[in-house]
Design a protein around this motif. Sequence first.
Motif, PDB file in Angstrom:
ATOM      1  N   GLY A 187      -5.136  -5.264  -3.222  1.00 52.92           N
ATOM      2  CA  GLY A 187      -6.255  -6.166  -2.823  1.00 52.92           C
ATOM      3  C   GLY A 187      -5.990  -7.584  -2.111  1.00 52.92           C
ATOM      4  O   GLY A 187      -7.132  -8.178  -2.198  1.00 52.92           O
ATOM      5  N   SER A 188      -4.689  -7.731  -1.928  1.00 49.79           N
ATOM      6  CA  SER A 188      -4.756  -9.379  -1.218  1.00 49.79           C
ATOM      7  C   SER A 188      -3.655  -9.109  -0.404  1.00 49.79           C
ATOM      8  O   SER A 188      -2.550  -8.270  -0.511  1.00 49.79           O
ATOM      9  CB  SER A 188      -4.550 -10.283  -2.379  1.00 49.79           C
ATOM     10  N   ASN A 189      -3.200 -10.063   0.556  1.00 52.93           N
ATOM     11  CA  ASN A 189      -2.153 -10.016   1.507  1.00 52.93           C
ATOM     12  C   ASN A 189      -0.988 -10.300   0.668  1.00 52.93           C
ATOM     13  O   ASN A 189       0.135  -9.918   1.158  1.00 52.93           O
ATOM     14  CB  ASN A 189      -2.437 -10.908   2.574  1.00 52.93           C
ATOM     15  N   GLU A 190      -1.046 -11.302  -0.276  1.00 56.13           N
ATOM     16  CA  GLU A 190      -0.099 -11.666  -1.189  1.00 56.13           C
ATOM     17  C   GLU A 190       0.651 -10.516  -1.718  1.00 56.13           C
ATOM     18  O   GLU A 190       1.821 -10.279  -2.015  1.00 56.13           O
ATOM     19  CB  GLU A 190      -0.389 -12.591  -2.308  1.00 56.13           C
ATOM     20  N   LYS A 191      -0.215  -9.556  -2.289  1.00 54.78           N
ATOM     21  CA  LYS A 191       0.067  -8.294  -3.009  1.00 54.78           C
ATOM     22  C   LYS A 191       0.868  -7.272  -1.911  1.00 54.78           C
ATOM     23  O   LYS A 191       1.833  -6.746  -2.401  1.00 54.78           O
ATOM     24  CB  LYS A 191      -0.995  -7.337  -3.782  1.00 54.78           C
ATOM     25  N   VAL A 192       0.221  -7.102  -0.754  1.00 55.67           N
ATOM     26  CA  VAL A 192       0.944  -6.445   0.320  1.00 55.67           C
ATOM     27  C   VAL A 192       2.282  -6.724   0.544  1.00 55.67           C
ATOM     28  O   VAL A 192       3.076  -6.049   0.817  1.00 55.67           O
ATOM     29  CB  VAL A 192      -0.062  -6.269   1.538  1.00 55.67           C
ATOM     30  N   ASP A 193       2.315  -8.186   0.672  1.00 59.64           N
ATOM     31  CA  ASP A 193       3.716  -8.971   1.025  1.00 59.64           C
ATOM     32  C   ASP A 193       4.812  -8.380  -0.187  1.00 59.64           C
ATOM     33  O   ASP A 193       5.790  -7.819   0.196  1.00 59.64           O
ATOM     34  CB  ASP A 193       3.502 -10.310   0.983  1.00 59.64           C
ATOM     35  N   LEU A 194       4.229  -8.317  -1.368  1.00 60.00           N
ATOM     36  CA  LEU A 194       4.874  -7.931  -2.655  1.00 60.00           C
ATOM     37  C   LEU A 194       5.590  -6.704  -2.286  1.00 60.00           C
ATOM     38  O   LEU A 194       6.778  -6.312  -2.610  1.00 60.00           O
ATOM     39  CB  LEU A 194       4.473  -8.273  -3.873  1.00 60.00           C
ATOM     40  N   LEU A 195       4.599  -5.753  -1.926  1.00 60.01           N
ATOM     41  CA  LEU A 195       4.783  -4.240  -1.879  1.00 60.01           C
ATOM     42  C   LEU A 195       5.903  -4.089  -0.787  1.00 60.01           C
ATOM     43  O   LEU A 195       7.118  -3.315  -1.120  1.00 60.01           O
ATOM     44  CB  LEU A 195       3.701  -3.273  -1.441  1.00 60.01           C
ATOM     45  N   LYS A 196       5.756  -4.918   0.335  1.00 62.56           N
ATOM     46  CA  LYS A 196       6.796  -4.384   1.553  1.00 62.56           C
ATOM     47  C   LYS A 196       7.927  -5.195   1.166  1.00 62.56           C
ATOM     48  O   LYS A 196       9.289  -4.657   1.634  1.00 62.56           O
ATOM     49  CB  LYS A 196       6.163  -5.048   2.965  1.00 62.56           C
ATOM     50  N   ASN A 197       7.964  -6.582   0.674  1.00 68.23           N
ATOM     51  CA  ASN A 197       9.382  -7.303   0.803  1.00 68.23           C
ATOM     52  C   ASN A 197      10.138  -7.612  -0.515  1.00 68.23           C
ATOM     53  O   ASN A 197      11.102  -7.754  -0.730  1.00 68.23           O
ATOM     54  CB  ASN A 197       8.868  -8.616   1.338  1.00 68.23           C
ATOM     55  N   LYS A 198       9.302  -6.867  -1.670  1.00 67.77           N
ATOM     56  CA  LYS A 198      10.164  -7.169  -2.873  1.00 67.77           C
ATOM     57  C   LYS A 198      10.321  -5.635  -3.784  1.00 67.77           C
ATOM     58  O   LYS A 198      11.322  -5.530  -4.059  1.00 67.77           O
ATOM     59  CB  LYS A 198       9.127  -7.971  -3.830  1.00 67.77           C
ATOM     60  N   PHE A 199       9.188  -4.735  -3.430  1.00 63.64           N
ATOM     61  CA  PHE A 199       9.521  -3.758  -4.000  1.00 63.64           C
ATOM     62  C   PHE A 199       9.984  -2.452  -3.014  1.00 63.64           C
ATOM     63  O   PHE A 199      10.145  -1.288  -3.636  1.00 63.64           O
ATOM     64  CB  PHE A 199       8.282  -3.146  -4.648  1.00 63.64           C
ATOM     65  N   GLY A 200      10.112  -2.810  -1.853  1.00 58.21           N
ATOM     66  CA  GLY A 200      10.725  -1.879  -1.021  1.00 58.21           C
ATOM     67  C   GLY A 200       9.716  -0.601  -0.586  1.00 58.21           C
ATOM     68  O   GLY A 200      10.057   0.663   0.003  1.00 58.21           O
ATOM     69  N   PHE A 201       8.401  -0.752  -0.536  1.00 55.86           N
ATOM     70  CA  PHE A 201       7.505   0.309   0.016  1.00 55.86           C
ATOM     71  C   PHE A 201       7.815   0.151   1.469  1.00 55.86           C
ATOM     72  O   PHE A 201       7.844  -0.769   1.795  1.00 55.86           O
ATOM     73  CB  PHE A 201       6.064  -0.257  -0.258  1.00 55.86           C
ATOM     74  N   ASP A 202       7.358   1.384   1.927  1.00 53.20           N
ATOM     75  CA  ASP A 202       7.679   1.594   3.518  1.00 53.20           C
ATOM     76  C   ASP A 202       6.849   0.895   4.280  1.00 53.20           C
ATOM     77  O   ASP A 202       6.727   0.242   5.403  1.00 53.20           O
ATOM     78  CB  ASP A 202       7.792   2.961   3.813  1.00 53.20           C
ATOM     79  N   GLU A 203       5.387   1.061   3.715  1.00 53.62           N
ATOM     80  CA  GLU A 203       4.045   0.555   4.187  1.00 53.62           C
ATOM     81  C   GLU A 203       3.179   0.021   3.423  1.00 53.62           C
ATOM     82  O   GLU A 203       3.316   0.650   1.977  1.00 53.62           O
ATOM     83  CB  GLU A 203       3.578   1.594   5.355  1.00 53.62           C
ATOM     84  N   ALA A 204       2.506  -0.902   3.548  1.00 60.41           N
ATOM     85  CA  ALA A 204       1.259  -1.215   2.536  1.00 60.41           C
ATOM     86  C   ALA A 204       0.218  -1.842   3.420  1.00 60.41           C
ATOM     87  O   ALA A 204       0.330  -2.218   4.442  1.00 60.41           O
ATOM     88  CB  ALA A 204       1.749  -2.312   1.672  1.00 60.41           C
ATOM     89  N   PHE A 205      -0.964  -1.673   2.683  1.00 59.25           N
ATOM     90  CA  PHE A 205      -2.199  -2.377   3.320  1.00 59.25           C
ATOM     91  C   PHE A 205      -2.945  -2.832   2.186  1.00 59.25           C
ATOM     92  O   PHE A 205      -3.078  -2.557   0.949  1.00 59.25           O
ATOM     93  CB  PHE A 205      -3.081  -1.284   4.395  1.00 59.25           C
ATOM     94  N   ASN A 206      -3.880  -3.944   2.639  1.00 56.09           N
ATOM     95  CA  ASN A 206      -4.804  -4.547   1.834  1.00 56.09           C
ATOM     96  C   ASN A 206      -6.168  -3.804   2.183  1.00 56.09           C
ATOM     97  O   ASN A 206      -6.828  -3.696   3.138  1.00 56.09           O
ATOM     98  CB  ASN A 206      -5.106  -5.896   2.491  1.00 56.09           C
ATOM     99  N   TYR A 207      -6.616  -3.051   1.158  1.00 61.76           N
ATOM    100  CA  TYR A 207      -7.643  -2.043   1.469  1.00 61.76           C
ATOM    101  C   TYR A 207      -9.135  -3.195   1.425  1.00 61.76           C
ATOM    102  O   TYR A 207      -9.816  -2.566   2.052  1.00 61.76           O
ATOM    103  CB  TYR A 207      -7.902  -1.270  -0.130  1.00 61.76           C
ATOM    104  N   LYS A 208      -9.016  -4.400   1.249  1.00 66.05           N
ATOM    105  CA  LYS A 208     -10.234  -4.917   1.524  1.00 66.05           C
ATOM    106  C   LYS A 208     -10.378  -5.530   2.833  1.00 66.05           C
ATOM    107  O   LYS A 208     -11.416  -5.769   3.334  1.00 66.05           O
ATOM    108  CB  LYS A 208     -10.374  -6.214   0.392  1.00 66.05           C
ATOM    109  N   GLU A 209      -9.369  -5.324   3.661  1.00 70.09           N
ATOM    110  CA  GLU A 209      -9.461  -5.847   5.007  1.00 70.09           C
ATOM    111  C   GLU A 209      -9.363  -4.479   5.968  1.00 70.09           C
ATOM    112  O   GLU A 209      -9.275  -4.592   7.200  1.00 70.09           O
ATOM    113  CB  GLU A 209      -8.297  -6.541   5.525  1.00 70.09           C
ATOM    114  N   GLU A 210      -9.611  -3.551   5.377  1.00 73.02           N
ATOM    115  CA  GLU A 210      -9.602  -2.174   6.203  1.00 73.02           C
ATOM    116  C   GLU A 210     -10.970  -1.743   6.186  1.00 73.02           C
ATOM    117  O   GLU A 210     -11.634  -1.470   5.176  1.00 73.02           O
ATOM    118  CB  GLU A 210      -8.867  -1.063   5.404  1.00 73.02           C
ATOM    119  N   GLN A 211     -11.558  -1.568   7.331  1.00 68.53           N
ATOM    120  CA  GLN A 211     -13.031  -1.346   7.547  1.00 68.53           C
ATOM    121  C   GLN A 211     -13.047   0.318   7.365  1.00 68.53           C
ATOM    122  O   GLN A 211     -14.156   0.752   6.972  1.00 68.53           O
ATOM    123  CB  GLN A 211     -13.441  -1.498   9.049  1.00 68.53           C
TER     124      GLN A 211
END
Lengths: 344, 344
Positions: A187-211
């Motif tokens: 739910g935030s760009n900070e969390k999305v960044d963690l997913l991609k850059n710290k936990f190694g997810f291949d992709e991530a998105f902020n559901y609050k910014e997706e229409q």
Amino acid sequence: MASNKQVILRDYVAGFPKESDLVFNDATVDLSVPAGSNKVLVKNLFLSCDPYMRIRMGKPDPSAAALAQPFKPGQPIYGYGVSKVIESGHPDYTKGDLLWGIVGWEEYSVVTLTPYSHFKILHTDVPLSYYTGLLGMAGMTAYSGFYEICSPKKGETVFVSAASGAVGQLVGQLAKIMGCYVVGSAGSNEKVDLLKNKFGFDEAFNYKEEQDLNAALKRCFPEGIDIYFENVGGKMLDAVLLNMKLNGRIAVCGMISQYNLEEQEGVRNLSTVIYKRVRLQGFVVSDYYDKYSKFLEFVLPYIREGKITYVEDVAEGLENGPSALIGLFHGKNVGKQLIVVARE
Amino acid sequence: MASNKQVILRDYVAGFPKESDLVFNDATVDLSVPAGSNKVLVKNLFLSCDPYMRIRMGKPDPSAAALAQPFKPGQPIYGYGVSKVIESGHPDYTKGDLLWGIVGWEEYSVVTLTPYSHFKILHTDVPLSYYTGLLGMAGMTAYSGFYEICSPKKGETVFVSAASGAVGQLVGQLAKIMGCYVVGSAGSNEKVDLLKNKFGFDEAFNYKEEQDLNAALKRCFPEGIDIYFENVGGKMLDAVLLNMKLNGRIAVCGMISQYNLEEQEGVRNLSTVIYKRVRLQGFVVSDYYDKYSKFLEFVLPYIREGKITYVEDVAEGLENGPSALIGLFHGKNVGKQLIVVARE
């Protein structure tokens, strides 16, 4: 006797909980266990804030009461915690032992040990707070949900919602270890960044910014989703159902988006499970606690080697417990939310 | 050349289908199979009306198109039928053989045989029309859905919706044979009577006369439901979710209540699957056709001994096909709906 500050449920909660739903009580506690009792007196060090606690804050639901006992108004709430034994009437525990399991939201608790109600902490070369999450209930939830319910195979596509939370961050890392393609939502760009850059997810998105969640999922999973680790429910589940692959599996761990609603959102795309042969399976971690030592054997080496990492959001002091717990339902926490009651 | 009346889809259907969505075409057919072809020319005797056909009448759904090809506007619709071989280019079939499988809604069809696309009918001491239902796709659906998906055990409680339909009536009887407590729902008192007095259900109710489906289910299942065989979706599923027992299973066979809606009803009680550890599993009968001969070995003796019975609703003549098919979506049929195209 010692003073024993407690966090009390004022009354059953409807809708989003507020800080005023939780009040403090200055109790006292006898720092001993009655002779002949097999109870254990513990000092609570860390307390865990978990989404399922919201269910226990609501009015008893007749269809689930036997399965999830509500907290009692006027009594301390309780949840998972890490504690130190002050005095023990139980042969398996002695003073100074560390354990994790269910305790009251208070400085000291008297606990009754039943099978798998509490686990002795034997490995302290890793952060002790991890036993509120990664090495405790949340970690076991991720482990049992992923391996026992999702039936994962190398190369499959995995979607995790609430992916930076206590459970989600480990699910994603387990899926990567297995060789899956993993996408997380948060739910935030900070969390999305963690997913991609710290936990190694291949992709991530902020559901609050997706229409359009369906479009977001199609973008991340052009071939569809084999496994969905469900933590949120509602609109996200509806969008996921449109994107599941043939023989897909949905492990229903939680539905945090629904817990504060007076009436749950309707899920409209359930009929897609028919042609896609989708399996949707609810599960509760306590059914798998017999695998806890196997889990530790598996996960501790990865932690020690830095191949599994964990982000915690730490609130200092029991007095900050209510705001930490309530913040969870607004997604304020970044990573696993816990409370430090005492450092030792 | 012979005349070959056909039933044509006028255009994609939205909402409830109307008779005018299906039009007749007076085609002709060459009563022979080209030399060197392995196709089979059949005369269609019985045609089956099945709920899934509604899905094929709708616009192609991008999320399901590959799994359930829509009918083509301007072309004959098709479905399961019982047919007699007129001429065969295929080594396994000769003139006079009977088979069941997918054929056009027309008097004669040229069929291409692929594995499990058609089954030769070898047992004709039972009514031939049964191969449109009890001994065909619907029977295999009940058999595979109940035994493979529901994981039934003696003494468990079983709920079947659309219970007097082509699939439901057999599910209920299979559950009774296994020693389960079985309740069915249907949409008229006549059907409820059939469930209780002909098919041996322990209880049955008319869902149209129940103000509160949850209350109706609680009345029939004071201890809850172990197995739900889902044929209807929507409000019934929502009520069932409130009444599932721990470790319950829901086999999602169909959701006929939803097929004619522009937007599907929302299912609000899905979070109950978590604490109840419910498994909800979609399935499609064609995945189990390799078990067809095992099914026949099992079911034929029961039929011959009168221990499994079957009620059919028979429309006479292809000209009455459209109204029979459309009636299905209004619950007009009592028992398995089929059409007699020709008696021999």
